[in-house]
Each structure stands twice: as C-alpha cells, then as structure tokens.
Design an enzyme around this catalytic site. Sequence first.
Site, short mmCIF file in Angstrom:
data_model
loop_
_atom_site.label_atom_id
_atom_site.label_comp_id
_atom_site.label_asym_id
_atom_site.label_seq_id
_atom_site.Cartn_x
_atom_site.Cartn_y
_atom_site.Cartn_z
N ALA A 180 35.81 33.83 29.62
CA ALA A 180 36.08 32.27 29.38
C ALA A 180 37.57 31.92 29.54
CB ALA A 180 35.87 32.23 27.77
N ALA A 186 38.90 29.39 35.06
CA ALA A 186 37.63 28.91 35.88
C ALA A 186 36.26 28.88 34.98
CB ALA A 186 37.43 29.94 37.18
N LYS A 229 44.56 27.78 51.53
CA LYS A 229 43.65 26.49 51.03
C LYS A 229 43.88 25.04 52.00
CE LYS A 229 41.29 26.38 46.90
NZ LYS A 229 41.16 27.15 45.74
N TYR A 261 41.46 32.51 54.11
CA TYR A 261 41.22 32.11 52.72
C TYR A 261 40.54 33.39 51.91
CZ TYR A 261 39.57 29.13 48.94
OH TYR A 261 39.32 28.72 47.82
P1 NAD Z 1 41.65 33.75 34.07
O1 NAD Z 1 42.51 34.93 33.86
O2 NAD Z 1 41.98 32.38 33.46
O3 NAD Z 1 40.23 34.18 33.21
C1 NAD Z 1 39.67 35.61 33.14
C2 NAD Z 1 38.96 35.66 31.74
O4 NAD Z 1 38.39 36.74 31.66
C3 NAD Z 1 40.08 35.61 30.73
O5 NAD Z 1 39.90 34.56 29.61
C4 NAD Z 1 40.15 37.01 30.37
O6 NAD Z 1 40.42 37.42 28.82
C5 NAD Z 1 38.85 37.29 30.52
N1 NAD Z 1 38.38 38.79 30.67
C6 NAD Z 1 39.07 39.78 30.97
N2 NAD Z 1 38.46 40.96 30.55
C7 NAD Z 1 37.47 40.78 30.04
C8 NAD Z 1 36.37 41.70 29.39
N3 NAD Z 1 36.15 42.84 29.62
N4 NAD Z 1 35.30 40.93 28.93
C9 NAD Z 1 35.34 39.63 28.79
N5 NAD Z 1 36.23 38.81 29.43
C10 NAD Z 1 37.09 39.32 29.86
O7 NAD Z 1 41.28 33.91 35.39
P2 NAD Z 1 40.14 32.73 36.24
O8 NAD Z 1 41.29 31.92 36.95
O9 NAD Z 1 39.41 31.97 35.51
O10 NAD Z 1 39.61 33.46 37.26
C11 NAD Z 1 38.57 34.61 36.93
C12 NAD Z 1 37.95 34.86 38.09
O11 NAD Z 1 37.17 33.96 38.69
C13 NAD Z 1 38.89 35.43 39.33
O12 NAD Z 1 38.35 36.67 39.94
C14 NAD Z 1 38.76 34.30 40.34
O13 NAD Z 1 39.19 34.98 41.51
C15 NAD Z 1 37.38 33.86 39.92
N6 NAD Z 1 37.21 32.54 40.72
C16 NAD Z 1 36.32 32.40 41.47
C17 NAD Z 1 35.99 31.12 42.06
C18 NAD Z 1 34.92 31.04 43.06
O14 NAD Z 1 33.99 31.82 43.28
N7 NAD Z 1 35.02 30.15 43.75
C19 NAD Z 1 36.82 30.15 41.76
C20 NAD Z 1 37.92 30.28 40.51
C21 NAD Z 1 38.10 31.46 40.21
#
Ligand code: NAD
Length: 570
Positions: free
Chosen positions: A308, A311, A180, A108
């Site tokens: 935002a 996730a 997963k 994973y």
């Molecule tokens: P996503 O693309 O939906 O969201 C990312 C957001 O960050 C977007 O809204 C984007 O516009 C914003 N962003 C990008 N650059 C930016 C900046 N310079 N300043 C402010 N905002 C900015 O992606 P997601 O699915 O929400 O995932 C985001 C991250 O969270 C990934 O790295 C993912 O691996 C991680 N995540 C971690 C877990 C966990 O820890 N268990 C679970 C889910 C997602």
Amino acid sequence: MFKVITNKDGQTQEIQTSLSAHELMDNPLLNKGTAFSKEERDAFDLHGKLPIQVESLSSQLMRVYRQFQEKNDNIQKNIFLNTLHDSNTTLFYKFCSQHIDEVLPIVYTPTVGDAVEQYSSEFRRPAGIYLAYDEQKQMDMILGNIAKKQQIDFIIVTDGEAVLGIGDWGIGGMDISIGKLMVYIICAGINPANVLPVQLDVGTNNQKLLDDPMYLGARHPRITGKKYDQFIEKFVMSVKKHFPNVYLHWEDFGRDHARAILETYRDQLCTFNDDMQGTGIVATANVISAIRATQTKFTDHKVVMFGAGTAGCGIMDQILDAFIASGMTRKQALDRFYIIDRFGLVVDDMPDLPDFQKPYAKSRKELKNWNINNQENISLLEVVQNAKATILIGCSTVKGAFNKPIVTTMAQNIERPIIMPLSNPNSHCEATPEDLINWTNAKAIIAAGSPFEPVVYQGKTYQISQGNNAFIFPGLGLGAIAVKATKMSDGMIRVASETLASFSPLHQSVNNPVLPPIHDATIVSKAVAIAVAKQAIKEGLSSIKAKEADVEKLVNNAQWIPDYYPLKKQ
Ligand code: NAD
C-alpha cells in the site's frame, strides 16, 4: 536557431534554420545524416562531410534495424538507441514508432531500470537539466535562460528517490525521465522540440552510490523536511513563472513526497504523477473491462491491494472512484477494499498510519468474525480467505508473494478472479503469469507490470497483458497540451480510464488479454487525448476557446510526426 513553417492546417511544410555544416549535423532535431538532399548539401555547406550517397529515411531505417538486432543484450540496445536519439531525433522516433513492441521494453521498463543503475558508469553526455540543491540560487536563472530560447510545453521531473521498484538511484533517475519522455513522444507525438527533462538533485541515501567514485550526483544524504519542501516550491514557482502553460509530470518521487507534492500543486498548474495516477488509470480500466466482460457487477467484487505505497494507494483511490461511479456510496465501496502492507492487513489501530492509507484501514469490529492466526499481522492469505477477495493487485516489489494457496483461494472465491502482479522489474513481480494460469486453470484475468512471454496451457496460448502506463500517460499529456489545460482533473482521469477500457480485447472474448497489444498504444493514446481534451473543455479547464467538434483537429495539430521536412536557409 530554427523556425517551423506550417500550412493553414498546422502541418509542417519546411524548416528554416541559420545553422550550417557541423552545427547543423550536431543538432539532433535538424540532423538528417545521410538523408540530407543534394540541395541541402549545397545550401548548408555539407559536401565532403557526408558520404556521397543520398539516402531516404526508409533506407536509414533498414540499417538502424539491422544494427539494433545485432546488439547482444538489452542494455547494449538501450545504449545504441540513446546514441541514435542524441544524434538524429527524426530517425530515432520514426524507428521507435515502427517497432513499438521491441523498443518500449528497451527505452523504458524493464531495461531502463538497468540503465538507471549504470547511469554514472555509462555516462556519455548530459541530457536535460540538473538542478542541484546546493545550486538552487541559480535555478531561476537556468530555467529563465531556457525559456528565452525554447518553447517548453512539457516538463518531466524526478528526484530519483523511488525508481521503478529498485529504490533510490539519485541522479540516475534522469534516465527514467528521459525514457518516459521518449514514450510520450513515441505513443502520442508530443513535440520533442518543446520538452524538458529535469533532475532535482537533492542527494541520495543509497550508500553504494555515495561510495562510488564514479557517482555523478551530489554526494550527500537526501535533503528532507522543510528544506526539501522549500526546494520543490522554488522549482514549481520558477516553472510557473517561465512556462505558464506547461504540463508538469512528476516521476519516481518517494512515497510521501509524491503524494504531498501532488496534493499541494494539482490545483496550481496542470500536473500529473504517473506512479500515483497513471498506474491507477490502467488498473481501473482493467477492472472495468473485466467486470463488464465477465458480466459481473461491481457489487460482486472485493478488492485487495498488496503493497500500500504510492502506486498501490493511488490505484485503490481510482478503483474506488469507479466503484462509486457504478452507484455505491463511498462507505459501501470502501467496505469492499482491503490494503496490506509490511505489517499485514492495515487496521485502524495501527500506529503512524500514513494519511493515504487511513481511508482503507479496517476497524477491529469489521474483522470480528474473521478466522485469523495473529491479530497483529493478518496475512494476505487470511485476507483473501476471509474477505472472499475477487480482485488482487500487487505493488509491493515482493517476488512470489502471490503463492499457490492464495491464488487457488482467489479462484474458489469467483469464477474469473482478476489478478494484477504489477511490481517491476520482473524479478520483483508478485507472481509469474505462468503460475497464475496453471494454478487457476487459466481462469485468472491477468495484467502484469512488465512484459511477459505468452503462456501455453493445455495447448492454448494466452497473451499476457502488461498493465503498461504507456497506454495512458502519453494521451493524457497530449490531450492536456492540445487544449492548454490549466489542471488535470479527476474527470479527465476518469475519461482516460473509460477510453482505455473501451479498447479491451476482453469485450470480444473473455479469454482474450485484458489490454490491447502495446503496438496499439498510438491509437489508444490519440483516443485518450481527444477524450481528455474534450473533458477539459467541458469542465472549463482549457485556456483555448474551442467547440467539442474542433477538439480532434486541435489534438492533430499538437502532434509531432517524425519525418524529414525540407530545410531552407533562414
Ligand atoms: P512504494 O515503495 O511507494 O510502495 C511499495 C509498498 O510495498 C510500500 O508501502 C511497502 O511498505 C510495501 N511492502 C514492502 N514489502 C512488503 C511486504 N513484505 N508485504 C506487504 N507490503 C510490503 O513503491 P511504488 O512506487 O508504489 O511501487 C511499487 C511497485 O509497483 C514497484 O515495483 C513499481 O515498479 C510498481 N509499479 C508498477 C507500475 C506499472 O505496472 N505500470 C506503475 C507504478 C509502480
């Protein structure tokens, strides 16, 4: 092909099968390799097809561990484990359950991210099913044929658009679904005979993949809009028709699709999106544990989300629920929440705000006393300073975004700031735990998105919690499947958070990690499953009539334990 014979308590006694010789050995669910007994070798025409030594599962496990350790790097370990998975299900899962700490980062996150990128070049054999947009006429027939042969309790589906933090990897997303699924089975004992990973191949916008002669997915840009929605609807309708009690897990869909899909279908069947809901449950559990352990109140806290997206906003929605559950009105709770995206703090006069960001958007009036440089782009540091943030979460994939001035300001705002840089993989993480500890004199309560090594600070070793969804999604799935839940309610999600929070080592000492060690994921998953199943029954969302006292037994019966059972001729 095979039939599992159980006793009156639902425990497996023996397995009857009509397969023999190589067909039997080629079936990973039945294969025992060198552990086929003398009697089984007689009965199933296995003599001469195996070395003469009859081994036990434990001696096979010793060899597997040695071979695993000999692999030079994590991607080789991933390939090795996947090969084992494809040949002997029992041995693979027994091995994984005995070495959860070592194995989860391989099957994973983070290693699975590399596997996704190398999906087409490392492709060995198909796994799960691939439903391509251009072949949608066959979709119902494909799913119907599976339903005729196999009991399916659980489907995990991806379209590979937003894989972890690494973006659009098209058909490579299948590796995430498979990884997963493995975590579901390792941590909660979901039965591998009753699961189905699905890749919805709607193309890719990743030009590198489209240009790669090895790429195995559909070579066209992603299908979008109405055509996409209709394709998803067709899939869900076909799933409901052929697998009416199924638990449907959505994985790594793009931000807008993920939310729209969940909102459209969450009342129609038992369905769950880990990116939106799973991470939120773990993060909420962390917030609940930290607030309790630091003997603060919810009203002492201000929450900032950096990034935002799917996730980020999913997490905020659930933390918001926890704040409301603590006794605030929705308005009072929202006043304490701030979200930041590409253009700085989200403010309600920004054009084209997505619906899921709107509840958190601030009015200019609320910011009138803030000290800000550029009204059009209010920075994270300015938000942390002006709002007096106490909880900071990162889901932006922006490496290093939580810099020293931001983190030290957090530590001035409150004695024990809660900081969760959750972006995966480590190369995208908003801050390293080492920096967070150094910059806050080890006061920060930390959870990261990926595993990090312990940090030594002033002679003391700090274990770093991984805000790992593996503490949550397996138990949620098991609980729902055990009572055939008809939907995944907010109540079921809330009890999952509470249950995880009850396992936090912070309750013993505020210097402990916020989450239990990952090798406790099986114990936590069982507790989550029982709580979720009880809540489903309480809310009338179970199609099984059971008393609360019987729920634990239902959960036990739904669990698959990796072991070799006597094989008999069918
Ligand atoms: P996503 O693309 O939906 O969201 C990312 C957001 O960050 C977007 O809204 C984007 O516009 C914003 N962003 C990008 N650059 C930016 C900046 N310079 N300043 C402010 N905002 C900015 O992606 P997601 O699915 O929400 O995932 C985001 C991250 O969270 C990934 O790295 C993912 O691996 C991680 N995540 C971690 C877990 C966990 O820890 N268990 C679970 C889910 C997602």
